[in-house]
Design a protein around this motif. Structure first.
Motif, PDB file in Angstrom:
ATOM      1  N   ASP A  47       0.822  -1.216   0.000  1.00  0.00           N
ATOM      2  CA  ASP A  47       0.000   0.000   0.000  1.00  0.00           C
ATOM      3  C   ASP A  47       0.858   1.270   0.000  1.00  0.00           C
ATOM      4  N   CYS A  48       1.844   1.306   0.878  1.00  0.00           N
ATOM      5  CA  CYS A  48       2.649   2.533   1.002  1.00  0.00           C
ATOM      6  C   CYS A  48       3.595   2.671  -0.194  1.00  0.00           C
ATOM      7  N   LEU A  49       3.992   1.538  -0.779  1.00  0.00           N
ATOM      8  CA  LEU A  49       4.815   1.615  -1.991  1.00  0.00           C
ATOM      9  C   LEU A  49       3.994   2.216  -3.137  1.00  0.00           C
ATOM     10  N   SER A  50       2.676   2.013  -3.111  1.00  0.00           N
ATOM     11  CA  SER A  50       1.817   2.648  -4.130  1.00  0.00           C
ATOM     12  C   SER A  50       1.868   4.169  -4.000  1.00  0.00           C
ATOM     13  N   THR A  51       1.923   4.662  -2.775  1.00  0.00           N
ATOM     14  CA  THR A  51       2.013   6.123  -2.580  1.00  0.00           C
ATOM     15  C   THR A  51       3.355   6.649  -3.087  1.00  0.00           C
ATOM     16  N   ILE A  52       4.426   5.916  -2.804  1.00  0.00           N
ATOM     17  CA  ILE A  52       5.750   6.336  -3.295  1.00  0.00           C
ATOM     18  C   ILE A  52       5.749   6.382  -4.825  1.00  0.00           C
ATOM     19  N   LYS A  53       5.206   5.325  -5.426  1.00  0.00           N
ATOM     20  CA  LYS A  53       5.179   5.251  -6.894  1.00  0.00           C
ATOM     21  C   LYS A  53       4.391   6.425  -7.484  1.00  0.00           C
ATOM     22  N   ALA A  54       3.276   6.755  -6.853  1.00  0.00           N
ATOM     23  CA  ALA A  54       2.443   7.855  -7.361  1.00  0.00           C
ATOM     24  C   ALA A  54       3.222   9.175  -7.316  1.00  0.00           C
ATOM     25  N   PHE A  55       3.923   9.439  -6.229  1.00  0.00           N
ATOM     26  CA  PHE A  55       4.666  10.706  -6.143  1.00  0.00           C
ATOM     27  C   PHE A  55       5.878  10.735  -7.066  1.00  0.00           C
ATOM     28  N   ARG A  56       6.489   9.577  -7.266  1.00  0.00           N
ATOM     29  CA  ARG A  56       7.577   9.550  -8.265  1.00  0.00           C
ATOM     30  C   ARG A  56       7.030   9.924  -9.634  1.00  0.00           C
ATOM     31  N   SER A  57       5.845   9.420  -9.957  1.00  0.00           N
ATOM     32  CA  SER A  57       5.238   9.758 -11.260  1.00  0.00           C
ATOM     33  C   SER A  57       4.909  11.240 -11.354  1.00  0.00           C
ATOM     34  N   LEU A  58       4.748  11.886 -10.202  1.00  0.00           N
ATOM     35  CA  LEU A  58       4.460  13.326 -10.194  1.00  0.00           C
ATOM     36  C   LEU A  58       5.751  14.153 -10.132  1.00  0.00           C
ATOM     37  N   GLY A  59       6.892  13.465 -10.318  1.00  0.00           N
ATOM     38  CA  GLY A  59       8.173  14.165 -10.432  1.00  0.00           C
ATOM     39  C   GLY A  59       8.932  14.363  -9.129  1.00  0.00           C
ATOM     40  N   VAL A  60       8.530  13.669  -8.061  1.00  0.00           N
ATOM     41  CA  VAL A  60       9.212  13.837  -6.764  1.00  0.00           C
ATOM     42  C   VAL A  60      10.295  12.759  -6.627  1.00  0.00           C
ATOM     43  N   ALA A  61      11.499  13.191  -6.215  1.00  0.00           N
ATOM     44  CA  ALA A  61      12.603  12.235  -6.047  1.00  0.00           C
ATOM     45  C   ALA A  61      12.496  11.573  -4.670  1.00  0.00           C
ATOM     46  N   ILE A  62      12.348  10.253  -4.673  1.00  0.00           N
ATOM     47  CA  ILE A  62      12.217   9.502  -3.406  1.00  0.00           C
ATOM     48  C   ILE A  62      13.174   8.316  -3.456  1.00  0.00           C
ATOM     49  N   GLU A  63      14.053   8.229  -2.454  1.00  0.00           N
ATOM     50  CA  GLU A  63      14.997   7.099  -2.363  1.00  0.00           C
ATOM     51  C   GLU A  63      14.521   6.160  -1.273  1.00  0.00           C
ATOM     52  N   VAL A  64      14.556   4.868  -1.560  1.00  0.00           N
ATOM     53  CA  VAL A  64      14.129   3.902  -0.547  1.00  0.00           C
ATOM     54  C   VAL A  64      15.284   2.970  -0.235  1.00  0.00           C
ATOM     55  N   SER A  65      15.703   2.908   1.029  1.00  0.00           N
ATOM     56  CA  SER A  65      16.666   1.884   1.431  1.00  0.00           C
ATOM     57  C   SER A  65      16.005   1.074   2.533  1.00  0.00           C
ATOM     58  N   GLU A  66      16.702   0.050   3.004  1.00  0.00           N
ATOM     59  CA  GLU A  66      16.084  -0.840   3.991  1.00  0.00           C
ATOM     60  C   GLU A  66      15.708  -0.083   5.271  1.00  0.00           C
ATOM     61  N   HIS A  67      16.547   0.922   5.623  1.00  0.00           N
ATOM     62  CA  HIS A  67      16.345   1.572   6.920  1.00  0.00           C
ATOM     63  C   HIS A  67      15.715   2.946   6.857  1.00  0.00           C
TER      64      HIS A  67
END
Ligand code: S3P
Length: 427
Positions: A47-67
């Motif tokens: 669910d939360c990865l869907s939110t990240i994906k949506a904002f990336r599509s809107l041009g926002v830079a988001i980095e995801v690491s394990e921590h």
């Protein structure tokens, strides 16, 4: 999938994953704030990865690491039109809150999700957003996804009385109100989770709440923050109930979010005779957290209704299981919202637990559960609903003979990918 059955005890310590509601909002505010936001204990689930994906599509830079999740935020005015429709999977929170955010954007976006999401009501969000001046439409002029949002940079503030108690609707309106010219006033039907309001303050914005009235000014700017997400009490709920109903248990749940708009399950457990203690934590988490130690208990029935419902709405399936192990008749009412969750949870709980030997009557707005009953082996399904799947696994712990087979067990990945592993670790 074959479930774990015949448990004689569960012992140990668990840190449940980050709160789903707070994780979604931390991405949203991080994207809409100026500067860098870091998020710890973020819920890395579908669910939360869907939110990240949506904002990336809107041009926002988001980095995801394990921590840690890191967001290079900008502001409302820096979002870009996505090249494609946004797929939000199973996530009702993503689609509804995004509708509020996109209502103030000068471009058209289509939002869609899976089959379950396509059945969930969207008029509750579309109607007030239209009143603010945005254009929203469902598939074939219905209220159902795919939804197209054509936003406007000239949103009007409104005064709105919510017909349903819903934090998703409230939050969508708040996001639109933050982009409107002037003050929006929202009257809640009942108090619902207030993570959006809390996070506005954490990110340097202003919102006033007085009883059920919320006032928010448009045109605010937010500053990036370090957020530590508390453990999700809605995920902890499965272990709170497991520990209460399986004999000889003692479980410690650490760093559980204890925002009072979410702790209805603890009030119900107490009322039913649950045996637990809470140690309130000192931490850098922006909302209250604590450790909960919980042991097996002799339980009695209760009635759950009214303003308590929004404080435990997502826990009602697992509370229904709890009630099957309590002496007497438990009544859950005023909970018709359960019918429009990831599946119709009134029907799903009644049908699946009845297959396992529980005595449950579904009603128009809740469930009547007669306890205490032994549970038996059966073939059950999650209906693709994460919380129904996890509830059925906890029910299976009580089955002494035979196997419990769960269809669509991978639904748990929506909010708790490590659920089965965490459960196995308690022995
Ligand atoms: C949520 C609000 C609730 C809840 C959902 C998450 C949120 O939904 O059931 O799991 O994060 O705002 P409603 O607003 O529809 O009650």
């Amino acid at each position: 999938m074959k479930l774990i059955t015949n448990k004689i005890a569960l012992n140990g310590t668990i840190e449940v994953p980050g709160d789903k509601s707070i994780s979604h909002r931390s991405i949203m505010f991080g994207a809409l704030a100026k500067g860098k936001t870091t998020i710890r204990h973020f819920l890395l689930a579908e669910d939360c990865l869907s939110t990240i994906k949506a904002f990336r599509s809107l041009g926002v830079a988001i980095e995801v690491s394990e921590h840690e999740v890191t967001i290079d935020g900008a502001s409302f005015s820096h979002l870009k039109a996505p090249k494609e429709s946004l797929d939000v999977g199973n996530s009702g929170t993503t689609i509804r809150l995004m509708m509020g955010i996109l209502a103030g954007q000068p471009f058209k976006v289509e939002l869609f999700g899976d089959d379950s999401l396509a059945k969930r009501p969207m008029n509750r969000v579309m109607l007030p957003l239209r009143a603010m001046g945005a254009k929203l439409d469902g598939k074939n002029n219905s209220e159902f996804a795919p939804i197209t949002v054509l936003g406007t940079t000239h949103l009007k503030p409104i005064e709105y009385t919510m017909p349903v108690a819903s934090a998703q609707v409230k939050s969508a309106l708040i996001f639109a109100a933050l982009q409107a010219s002037g003050e929006t006033v929202i009257y809640e039907k009942e108090k619902t989770r207030d993570h959006t309001e809390q996070m506005i303050r954490q990110f340097g914005g202003k919102i006033t709440t007085e009883g059920l009235t919320i006032k928010v000014e448009g045109g605010q700017t937010f500053i990036g923050q370090n957020v530590t997400v508390p453990g999700d009490i809605s995920s902890a709920a499965f272990f709170l109930v497991a520990a209460s109903i399986v004999p000889h248990c003692e479980i410690k749940l650490i760093n559980v979010g204890l925002n009072p708009t979410r702790t209805g399950i603890l009030d119900v457990l107490k009322e039913m005779g649950g045996d637990f203690t809470i140690h309130q934590g000192e931490s850098d988490v922006s909302e209250p957290v604590g450790d909960i130690i919980i042991k097996t208990a002799k339980l009695k029935a209760t009635t759950i209704s009214g303003e308590m419902i929004p404080r435990l709405i997502d826990e009602l399936p697992i509370i229904a299981l709890l009630a099957t192990q309590a002496e007497g008749t438990t009544i859950i009412k005023d909970a018709a919202e359960l019918k429009v969750k990831e599946t119709n949870r009134i029907d799903a709980v009644a049908t699946e637990l009845t297959k396992m030997g529980a005595v449950i009557t579904p009603t128009e707005d809740g469930l009547i559960i007669h306890g205490k009953t032994a549970l038996k082996a059966a073939k059950v399904t999650s209906y693709g609903d994460h919380r129904i799947g996890m509830m059925l696994q906890i029910a299976a712990l009580l089955v002494q003979e035979g196997e419990v087979e769960l269809e669509q067990a991978d639904a748990v990945n929506v909010s708790y990918p490590a659920f089965f592993d965490d459960l196995k670790s308690l022995s």
